[in-house]
Motif scaffolding. Structure first.
Motif, PDB file in Angstrom:
ATOM      1  N   LEU A  18       1.159 122.376  40.801  1.00 26.06           N
ATOM      2  CA  LEU A  18       0.478 121.081  40.823  1.00 26.06           C
ATOM      3  C   LEU A  18      -1.036 121.259  40.943  1.00 26.06           C
ATOM      4  CD1 LEU A  18       2.921 119.064  43.112  1.00 26.06           C
ATOM      5  CD2 LEU A  18       2.601 118.814  40.641  1.00 26.06           C
ATOM      6  N   MET A  19      -1.451 122.219  41.787  1.00 24.79           N
ATOM      7  CA  MET A  19      -2.889 122.457  41.931  1.00 24.79           C
ATOM      8  C   MET A  19      -3.497 122.967  40.625  1.00 24.79           C
ATOM      9  SD  MET A  19      -3.691 121.520  44.978  1.00 24.79           S
ATOM     10  CE  MET A  19      -2.408 120.255  44.782  1.00 24.79           C
ATOM     11  N   LEU A  20      -2.733 123.825  39.928  1.00 24.70           N
ATOM     12  CA  LEU A  20      -3.226 124.327  38.649  1.00 24.70           C
ATOM     13  C   LEU A  20      -3.371 123.202  37.636  1.00 24.70           C
ATOM     14  CD1 LEU A  20      -1.283 127.703  38.243  1.00 24.70           C
ATOM     15  CD2 LEU A  20      -3.733 127.392  38.619  1.00 24.70           C
ATOM     16  N   LEU A  21      -2.394 122.273  37.629  1.00 24.13           N
ATOM     17  CA  LEU A  21      -2.500 121.133  36.724  1.00 24.13           C
ATOM     18  C   LEU A  21      -3.745 120.306  37.039  1.00 24.13           C
ATOM     19  CD1 LEU A  21       1.221 119.987  36.480  1.00 24.13           C
ATOM     20  CD2 LEU A  21      -0.118 121.175  34.731  1.00 24.13           C
ATOM     21  N   LEU A  22      -3.972 120.055  38.329  1.00 19.54           N
ATOM     22  CA  LEU A  22      -5.169 119.312  38.714  1.00 19.54           C
ATOM     23  C   LEU A  22      -6.433 120.061  38.322  1.00 19.54           C
ATOM     24  CD1 LEU A  22      -4.175 117.911  42.227  1.00 19.54           C
ATOM     25  CD2 LEU A  22      -4.651 116.579  40.169  1.00 19.54           C
ATOM     26  N   GLY A  23      -6.416 121.387  38.571  1.00 17.69           N
ATOM     27  CA  GLY A  23      -7.595 122.177  38.229  1.00 17.69           C
ATOM     28  C   GLY A  23      -7.847 122.215  36.739  1.00 17.69           C
ATOM     29  N   ILE A  27     -11.098 120.955  34.896  1.00 12.62           N
ATOM     30  CA  ILE A  27     -11.896 121.873  34.073  1.00 12.62           C
ATOM     31  C   ILE A  27     -11.985 121.366  32.642  1.00 12.62           C
ATOM     32  CG2 ILE A  27     -11.968 124.204  33.105  1.00 12.62           C
ATOM     33  CD1 ILE A  27     -10.736 125.198  35.730  1.00 12.62           C
ATOM     34  N   GLY A  28     -10.829 120.858  32.117  1.00 14.66           N
ATOM     35  CA  GLY A  28     -10.848 120.326  30.760  1.00 14.66           C
ATOM     36  C   GLY A  28     -11.795 119.154  30.633  1.00 14.66           C
ATOM     37  N   GLY A  29     -11.767 118.263  31.624  1.00 13.18           N
ATOM     38  CA  GLY A  29     -12.659 117.112  31.563  1.00 13.18           C
ATOM     39  C   GLY A  29     -14.114 117.521  31.630  1.00 13.18           C
ATOM     40  N   ALA A  33     -16.884 117.086  28.690  1.00 11.26           N
ATOM     41  CA  ALA A  33     -18.133 116.375  28.965  1.00 11.26           C
ATOM     42  C   ALA A  33     -19.336 117.273  28.691  1.00 11.26           C
ATOM     43  CB  ALA A  33     -18.154 115.891  30.418  1.00 11.26           C
ATOM     44  N   ALA A  34     -19.205 118.566  29.065  1.00  5.32           N
ATOM     45  CA  ALA A  34     -20.309 119.495  28.813  1.00  5.32           C
ATOM     46  C   ALA A  34     -20.530 119.684  27.324  1.00  5.32           C
ATOM     47  CB  ALA A  34     -20.008 120.849  29.484  1.00  5.32           C
ATOM     48  N   TRP A  35     -19.419 119.724  26.545  1.00  4.83           N
ATOM     49  CA  TRP A  35     -19.554 119.893  25.093  1.00  4.83           C
ATOM     50  C   TRP A  35     -20.276 118.699  24.475  1.00  4.83           C
ATOM     51  CZ3 TRP A  35     -17.103 117.008  21.190  1.00  4.83           C
ATOM     52  CH2 TRP A  35     -17.309 117.495  19.880  1.00  4.83           C
ATOM     53  N   GLN A 156     -14.656 110.428  30.698  1.00  7.21           N
ATOM     54  CA  GLN A 156     -14.560 110.697  32.138  1.00  7.21           C
ATOM     55  C   GLN A 156     -13.686 109.665  32.836  1.00  7.21           C
ATOM     56  OE1 GLN A 156     -18.641 110.919  33.390  1.00  7.21           O
ATOM     57  NE2 GLN A 156     -18.771 113.136  33.006  1.00  7.21           N
ATOM     58  N   HIS A 157     -13.797 108.396  32.435  1.00  9.24           N
ATOM     59  CA  HIS A 157     -12.933 107.380  33.046  1.00  9.24           C
ATOM     60  C   HIS A 157     -11.462 107.647  32.720  1.00  9.24           C
ATOM     61  CE1 HIS A 157     -16.700 105.136  33.627  1.00  9.24           C
ATOM     62  NE2 HIS A 157     -16.035 104.424  34.527  1.00  9.24           N
TER      63      HIS A 157
END
Length: 596
Positions: A18-23, A27-29, A33-35, A156-157
Motif C-alpha cells: 500500500l505504501m508503494l502504491l501511495l509512493g 512520484i508519478g504525479g 507535473a515536472a514534465w 494535480q487535483h
C-alpha cells in the motif's frame, strides 16, 4: 484475485504494498507535473527579454537623432531579438509568425527610420507599432503559460483525489488488520501489567484455517510470555528492591555533592566551609580521620589543615602505610596541570573497602575542592597584581614629582655651597645640614621607590618575605635564615604590606650598618598574636638611638603603630641587633582576594 493474493502476503508486505502504491502515485504525479512545468521553462525569461526590447526601443527613441555612440544600442537591440531564451520560447509555443513579423518590421522599417530620423516625432508612431507587436507577443506567451498551469492544476487535483481514495483504503486496511489486533494485544498487556496473567490473545484465522499474519504470531508469543512472567515477578521484586536501595544511595551522594557545591561557594571562612564537608563525607563512606591540607604556593611544608574532628591533627601516615589500628592510610592530591593546591588524607579501617560509587563520589568531591582552591588562588594572584600595579603607579608619581624636586634642591644647595665663602660660619653649617638632610631624604625616597617597585611572581605573605630574603641574601653575600611558622592566609593584605616593609627596612639597615655574618628572619604565632624577629650578629645599634635622627627606625615604629602593634629595636647581649614586631592580625576578610 486481489482477495486471494493479499492473505498470502505477510502484514508487513501488505502495508509495504500500500505504501508503494501511495509512493508511486505521488512520484508519478510529481513527475508528470515536472514534465509539464518543463514545457513552459524559459517563458519567464522570454517575457523579460520582450520587456527589455520594449525599454530599449524607448531608449532609442530618446536618443534620436542617433549619434555614433548610439550604435551599441542598436546592436544590443538586435542581440536581444536573437536571444536563445526568446527563440526557444517562441518555437516551443508555436509563435513564429508573430515573432517573424516583429523581426521583419524591425529590419525593414524601424531600424532604418531610427538611423535617418532627425526628431523623435518622426519615428514615435513606428516605435508605438513595434511596442504593440511586442505586447501581442508577450500576451501570447502569457496565455500559453496560463494554459499550461491550468493543465498542471487539473492533473494535480485528479491525482489528489486518487491519493485520498487510496489513503482511505489504507486506513481501512490498517484499522481492520492492525488496529483491532493491536488493541487486543494492548488489552492483554494491560492485564499483565495489572498482574492478571490469565488473559489470552484470540487469533483470527482465514478461510483455510491455518494461515495467520504477524499480529497473530505476536499474540502467540505474548501468550507464551505471560506464562513465564508469573515466575519472574518475585525475582523482579527482589531486584527492584536492590536497585531502589542503590538509587537511594546515589541520590544521597548527589544531594551531598550539590550541597558541597553550595557550601564551598559561600562567604563563610575556609574552616567553616571545609569541616562540614569532611564530616558528612565520613558519614557517607567508611573513611575516618579525614583531613584536608591546603598548601601555600605549592609547598607541602607550609599548609593549612582542616578536619572534621579538630582544627589540627597529627600527621597521617603516608599512602600505603598502616595506621596504629591496622587500617590503611589513603591520600588524594588536589592539583591540576599547573599547581598543587593540597592533599586529602583519610584512614580506611581494616576489612573495609570503597565501592565504585564511593570512589566516584570522592573523585567528584576532589574536583570540586580543586576547583574551589584554584579559584581562591587565582583571586589572590589577581589581587596581588592589582596591588603591584597600584604601588608601581605610586612609585612613578613619586619619581616624577618628589624625586625630581629633591634632585633640584640638592643641585641648588650645592650651588649655594660653591658661593658660600663670604657667608658666616653659622650659615655654612646650616647649608651643610640642609644638604645632609636632602641626601637622607633622597636616599629614603629611593629605598621607598625600590620597595614599591618590588615584583612578586606568587601571591601571599610567605612568598613576599621569601623574595625579600632571597634579594638581601644576594646583596649581603650570605644566606639569611628564614623561619615562617604562621598559618597560611592569617594576615590580611593591608597588614601584610606593612609587615613586608618593616622586614625590608630592618634587613636594609643590617646590610648598610651591621657588618653581620649571620642574619635571621622568623615569624611565629602564639595565642593569636604574630611576632616577627630580625636578628643579626653585627656591630649592634647605638645606645643613644633616641637622640639621633634614625628615620628608618621611625618609619618602622609608624608602620607597627598602623598594625596596632609594637616595634622594639634593641642590642642583643651576645652582640648584634634584634628587631621585634608584635601585633594581632585583623579579622580575615570573607573574600579571599583580600587575604595574603
Amino acid at each position: 484475485m486481489f482477495k486471494r493474493v493479499l492473505p498470502s502476503l505477510s502484514l508487513i508486505s501488505q502495508i509495504t504494498l500500500l505504501m508503494l502504491l501511495l509512493g508511486l502515485l505521488g512520484i508519478g504525479g510529481m513527475s508528470l507535473a515536472a514534465w509539464m512545468a518543463g514545457s513552459i521553462e524559459g517563458n519567464a525569461h522570454a517575457i523579460n527579454k520582450a520587456g527589455s526590447l520594449r525599454m530599449q526601443s524607448y531608449r532609442l527613441l530618446s536618443e534620436v537623432p542617433l549619434q555614433e555612440t548610439s550604435a551599441r544600442y542598436i546592436s544590443q537591440m538586435e542581440t536581444d531579438q536573437n536571444s536563445a531564451d526568446l527563440l526557444q520560447a517562441v518555437e516551443r509555443e508555436n509563435l513564429q509568425p508573430q515573432f517573424l513579423a516583429l523581426r521583419q518590421y524591425w529590419q525593414t522599417t524601424l531600424r532604418n527610420q531610427l538611423l535617418t530620423a532627425k526628431h523623435p516625432q518622426d519615428v514615435s508612431a513606428n516605435i508605438a507599432v513595434f511596442v504593440g507587436q511586442l505586447d501581442e507577443l508577450v500576451a501570447a506567451l502569457e496565455h500559453k503559460t496560463e494554459y499550461h498551469l491550468q493543465q498542471i492544476s487539473l492533473i494535480q487535483h485528479g491525482l489528489l483525489v486518487v491519493t485520498l481514495l487510496l489513503m482511505a483504503l489504507t486506513i481501512w486496511f490498517l484499522r481492520r488488520h492492525l488496529l483491532t489486533p493491536w488493541k487486543s494485544l494492548l488489552a492483554q498487556a494491560s492485564a499483565i501489567t495489572a498482574g492478571d496473567f490469565s488473559r489470552r490473545y484470540q487469533r483470527n484465522r482465514v478461510a483455510n484455517g491455518d494461515a495467520h499474519n504477524e499480529m497473530d504470531i505476536l499474540g502467540d508469543s505474548l501468550n507464551s510470555m505471560s506464562l513465564a512472567l508469573a515466575e519472574m515477578v518475585d525475582n523482579l521484586a527482589q531486584r527492584v528492591a536492590e536497585k531502589t536501595a542503590d538509587l537511594q544511595q546515589k541520590n544521597q551522594m548527589l544531594d551531598y555533592l550539590y550541597r558541597v557545591s553550595r557550601q564551598l561557594h559561600t562567604s563563610a571562612p575556609p574552616e567553616a566551609r571545609m569541616e562540614p564537608v569532611l564530616k558528612e563525607l565520613q558519614s557517607l563512606t567508611p573513611l575516618s580521620g579525614i583531613q584536608l591540607r591546603q598548601y601555600e604556593n605549592n609547598s607541602a611544608e607550609v599548609f593549612n589543615e582542616f578536619s572534621q574532628a579538630s582544627p589540627r591533627q597529627p600527621d597521617s601516615p603516608k599512602v600505603g602505610e598502616h595506621a596504629d589500628d591496622g587500617g590503611e592510610s589513603l591520600s588524594w592530591s588536589l592539583r591540576d596541570d599547573r599547581e598543587n593546591y593540597g592533599v586529602l588524607l583519610a584512614q580506611l579501617p581494616p576489612g573495609q573497602y570503597l565501592d565504585d560509587d564511593q570512589q566516584q563520589l570522592i573523585h567528584t568531591l576532589l574536583e570540586q575542592l580543586t576547583s574551589t582552591l584554584m579559584l581562591a588562588r587565582q583571586a589572590e594572584h589577581q589581587q596581588q597584581l592589582m596591588l603591584m600595579e597600584e604601588r608601581s603607579a605610586i612609585a612613578r608619581e613619586l619619581h616624577d614629582s618628589l624625586a625630581q624636586s629633591l634632585s633640584c634642591l640638592k643641585i641648588q644647595v650645592a650651588c649655594l655651597q660653591m658661593h658660600a665663602d663670604a657667608l658666616p660660619e653659622e650659615d655654612k653649617n646650616l647649608l651643610l645640614q640642609m644638604r645632609e638632610e636632602l641626601n637622607t631624604a633622597y636616599r629614603q625616597l629611593r629605598e621607598l621607590l625600590t620597595t614599591f617597585r618590588l615584583t612578586l611572581n606568587t601571591p601571599g605573605l610567605h612568598a613576599a618575605l621569601q623574595h625579600t630574603v632571597d634579594e638581601f641574601s644576594r646583596r649581603m653575600g650570605l644566606a639569611i635564615d628564614f623561619d615562617y611558622q604562621i598559618p597560611p592566609r592569617s594576615v590580611p593584605a593591608n597588614q601584610g604590606i606593612h609587615l613586608l616593609h618593616i622586614a625590608r627596612e630592618a634587613l636594609n639597615n643590617v646590610y648598610k650598618h651591621a657588618n653581620a655574618t649571620r642574619v635571621s628572619l622568623s615569624l611565629q604565632c602564639h595565642d593569636g598574636e604574630i611576632s616577627m624577629n630580625i636578628c643579626d650578629n653585627g656591630d649592634g645599634i647605638s645606645q643613644d638611638i633616641g637622640q639621633q635622627n634614625h628615620y628608618g627606625l621611625i618609619i618602622m615604629q609608624d608602620r607597627a603603630s598602623t598594625l596596632h602593634g609594637k616595634c622594639r629595636v634593641a642590642r642583643r647581649p651576645e652582640g648584634g641587633t634584634e628587631v621585634t614586631v608584635r601585633f594581632r592580625p585583623e579579622a580575615l576578610p570573607v573574600n579571599p582576594q583580600e587575604q595574603v
